[in-house]
Write a protein that holds these residues in place. Structure first.
Motif, PDB file in Angstrom:
ATOM      1  N   ASP A 132      73.024  65.406  71.016  1.00 14.88           N
ATOM      2  CA  ASP A 132      73.812  64.764  71.783  1.00 14.88           C
ATOM      3  C   ASP A 132      74.144  63.282  70.314  1.00 14.88           C
ATOM      4  N   PHE A 133      73.261  63.575  69.663  1.00 18.03           N
ATOM      5  CA  PHE A 133      73.505  62.010  68.829  1.00 18.03           C
ATOM      6  C   PHE A 133      73.495  63.444  67.567  1.00 18.03           C
ATOM      7  N   VAL A 134      74.183  61.735  66.349  1.00 23.12           N
ATOM      8  CA  VAL A 134      74.825  62.240  65.248  1.00 23.12           C
ATOM      9  C   VAL A 134      73.361  61.638  64.030  1.00 23.12           C
ATOM     10  N   VAL A 135      73.199  60.678  64.553  1.00 20.53           N
ATOM     11  CA  VAL A 135      71.597  60.456  63.914  1.00 20.53           C
ATOM     12  C   VAL A 135      71.402  59.566  65.421  1.00 20.53           C
ATOM     13  N   LEU A 136      69.305  60.139  64.917  1.00 24.64           N
ATOM     14  CA  LEU A 136      68.185  59.966  65.289  1.00 24.64           C
ATOM     15  C   LEU A 136      67.294  58.850  64.276  1.00 24.64           C
ATOM     16  N   ARG A 137      66.951  58.063  64.932  1.00 18.17           N
ATOM     17  CA  ARG A 137      65.593  57.587  63.981  1.00 18.17           C
ATOM     18  C   ARG A 137      64.947  56.298  64.501  1.00 18.17           C
ATOM     19  N   LYS A 138      63.654  56.132  63.795  1.00 16.98           N
ATOM     20  CA  LYS A 138      62.553  55.433  64.758  1.00 16.98           C
ATOM     21  C   LYS A 138      63.200  54.032  64.088  1.00 16.98           C
ATOM     22  N   VAL A 139      63.400  52.843  64.629  1.00 17.70           N
ATOM     23  CA  VAL A 139      63.408  51.679  63.495  1.00 17.70           C
ATOM     24  C   VAL A 139      61.635  50.711  64.452  1.00 17.70           C
ATOM     25  N   ALA A 140      60.990  50.862  65.246  1.00 16.73           N
ATOM     26  CA  ALA A 140      60.113  50.795  64.693  1.00 16.73           C
ATOM     27  C   ALA A 140      58.768  51.292  66.271  1.00 16.73           C
ATOM     28  N   ILE A 141      57.358  51.576  65.841  1.00 12.28           N
ATOM     29  CA  ILE A 141      56.753  52.277  66.366  1.00 12.28           C
ATOM     30  C   ILE A 141      55.796  51.448  67.187  1.00 12.28           C
ATOM     31  N   GLY A 142      54.954  52.252  68.297  1.00 11.17           N
ATOM     32  CA  GLY A 142      54.432  51.065  69.122  1.00 11.17           C
ATOM     33  C   GLY A 142      52.603  51.371  68.763  1.00 11.17           C
ATOM     34  N   ASP A 143      52.661  52.269  68.030  1.00 11.10           N
ATOM     35  CA  ASP A 143      51.073  52.744  67.940  1.00 11.10           C
ATOM     36  C   ASP A 143      51.466  53.198  66.463  1.00 11.10           C
ATOM     37  N   PRO A 144      50.929  53.018  65.305  1.00 16.17           N
ATOM     38  CA  PRO A 144      50.828  52.482  63.949  1.00 16.17           C
ATOM     39  C   PRO A 144      50.357  53.750  63.571  1.00 16.17           C
ATOM     40  N   GLU A 145      48.995  54.057  64.358  1.00 19.94           N
ATOM     41  CA  GLU A 145      47.765  55.098  64.373  1.00 19.94           C
ATOM     42  C   GLU A 145      47.951  56.179  64.939  1.00 19.94           C
ATOM     43  N   SER A 146      49.178  56.764  66.079  1.00 19.17           N
ATOM     44  CA  SER A 146      49.968  57.692  66.343  1.00 19.17           C
ATOM     45  C   SER A 146      50.696  58.676  65.768  1.00 19.17           C
ATOM     46  N   GLY A 147      52.035  58.926  65.222  1.00 16.74           N
ATOM     47  CA  GLY A 147      53.312  59.800  65.438  1.00 16.74           C
ATOM     48  C   GLY A 147      52.878  60.293  64.208  1.00 16.74           C
ATOM     49  N   ASP A 148      53.767  59.494  63.484  1.00 16.10           N
ATOM     50  CA  ASP A 148      54.666  60.038  61.999  1.00 16.10           C
ATOM     51  C   ASP A 148      52.546  59.799  61.510  1.00 16.10           C
ATOM     52  N   ALA A 149      51.980  58.901  61.299  1.00 23.65           N
ATOM     53  CA  ALA A 149      50.803  58.806  60.482  1.00 23.65           C
ATOM     54  C   ALA A 149      50.250  60.256  61.185  1.00 23.65           C
TER      55      ALA A 149
END
Length: 336
Positions: free
Chosen positions: A121-138
């Protein structure tokens, strides 16, 4: 009017609540710590395309994310590429229709990015900001290190000619799956069949033209026409023939076709071979006149909704600028 960094900074302020462009009122009830801002570029196959922003969510309810910012594909092309507002006159409204290539910013659940990052559905999908820096990518930092090491291994294997590129790529994919940096399903979904088929078709066309001698005849005609203008004319002919062949052929094939022509011109006209070859090397990089000139051109062409003439309009000026600088520099660097 703002940019991605400005949007991200506003998102982090507890006193600021983002309003939704798609008329949803649930934004006020979201817990900012559990939400992310994600930038998306719509593919022409996206179910959102063709529908108004105000009604977009009902066509993809599983996204569970309101649209909070928008920029049309043809808006602000001469401005900073990071701008994400609407048009300079009226901006985005719920009545604005979404089109292929449009940029939107979504207020998403924390799981959205990992779920849809390989979606067609998307050509590009990227995070701009995350709500909780301690979760997700960390928590995935170890996988990032592993993926980086695998990438360096791929570069090392190919650059030292230990393995052919295709074999090295398959080995790298196996390593990514084994280390759980990626799943086989995600790898398969990341390969867009229409882009692959377009690239394969272009190579087939180029091979057919080469086997029928069209390339060699074109080069000879250009050189014959510009030979009366002396050494400068021959250098222009080499440059023009190489660029013309590059519209269809891969750069490596163009060099293979044109190098014997350069040697012949050098011997017959007494010109320095290095002068001719340097023009050849610089001109072969000017593969920007058509979408079939190079693989990355095809990728942009097939996903961005471009027209064939768009590449020519932009590419002609760039090629002329390169020629006006490259040819005199080659003459100066390798005088006869």
């Amino acid at each position: 009017r703002t940019n991605l960094e400005g949007v991200a900074n506003l998102f982090k302020k507890s006193s600021v609540t983002f309003l939704a462009l798609d008329l949803s009122d649930e934004v006020a009830t979201f817990d900012p710590a559990s939400r992310d801002l994600v930038e998306a570029v719509l593919d022409k196959g996206s179910p959102l395309v063709g529908h108004k922003i105000g009604h977009a969510r009902k066509y993809r309810p599983e996204y569970d994310c309101p649209i909070v910012a928008y920029r049309g594909f043809n808006q602000g092309q001469g401005d900073d590429a990071s701008t994400v507002d609407g048009t300079a006159d009226t901006g985005a409204t719920p009545e604005t229709k979404l089109a292929p290539g449009d940029h939107i910013i979504l207020n998403t659940p924390a799981t959205f990015y990992n779920t849809f990052k390989d979606s067609s559905d998307f050509v590009v999908l990227r995070k701009v900001a995350i709500g909780d820096p301690e979760s997700g990518d960390a928590q995935d930092s170890s996988k990032a290190v592993a993926a980086g090491a695998i990438l360096l291994g791929l570069v090392g294997l190919v650059s030292t000619s230990t393995l052919e590129l295709l074999n090295a790529v398959f080995l790298t994919l196996a390593a990514l799956v084994f280390t759980e940096c990626a799943t086989m399903d995600a790898i398969v979904r990341a390969v867009k069949l229409r882009t692959v088929l377009t690239i394969v078709g272009a190579f087939g066309l180029g091979k057919a033209i080469g086997q029928n001698g069209v390339a060699k005849v074109l080069a000879q005609i250009l050189i014959f026409a510009l030979e009366p203008f002396g050494q400068l004319g021959l250098l222009v002919a080499i440059f023009a023939a190489t660029v013309a062949l590059g519209i269809i052929f891969h750069g490596t094939a163009v060099v293979v076709l044109m190098f014997p022509v350069c040697v012949s011109v050098s011997e017959d006209m007494g010109m320095p071979i290095h002068q001719l070859v340097s023009v050849l090397c610089l001109s072969v990089s000017c593969q920007m006149l058509s979408p079939i000139s190079y693989q990355t051109n095809l990728m942009a062409y097939s996903t961005g909704g471009y027209q064939f003439a768009d590449f020519t309009k932009v590419g002609v000026g760039l090629v002329l600028c390169i020629a006006m600088v490259a040819i005199p520099m080659c003459q100066r660097s390798f005088p006869g």
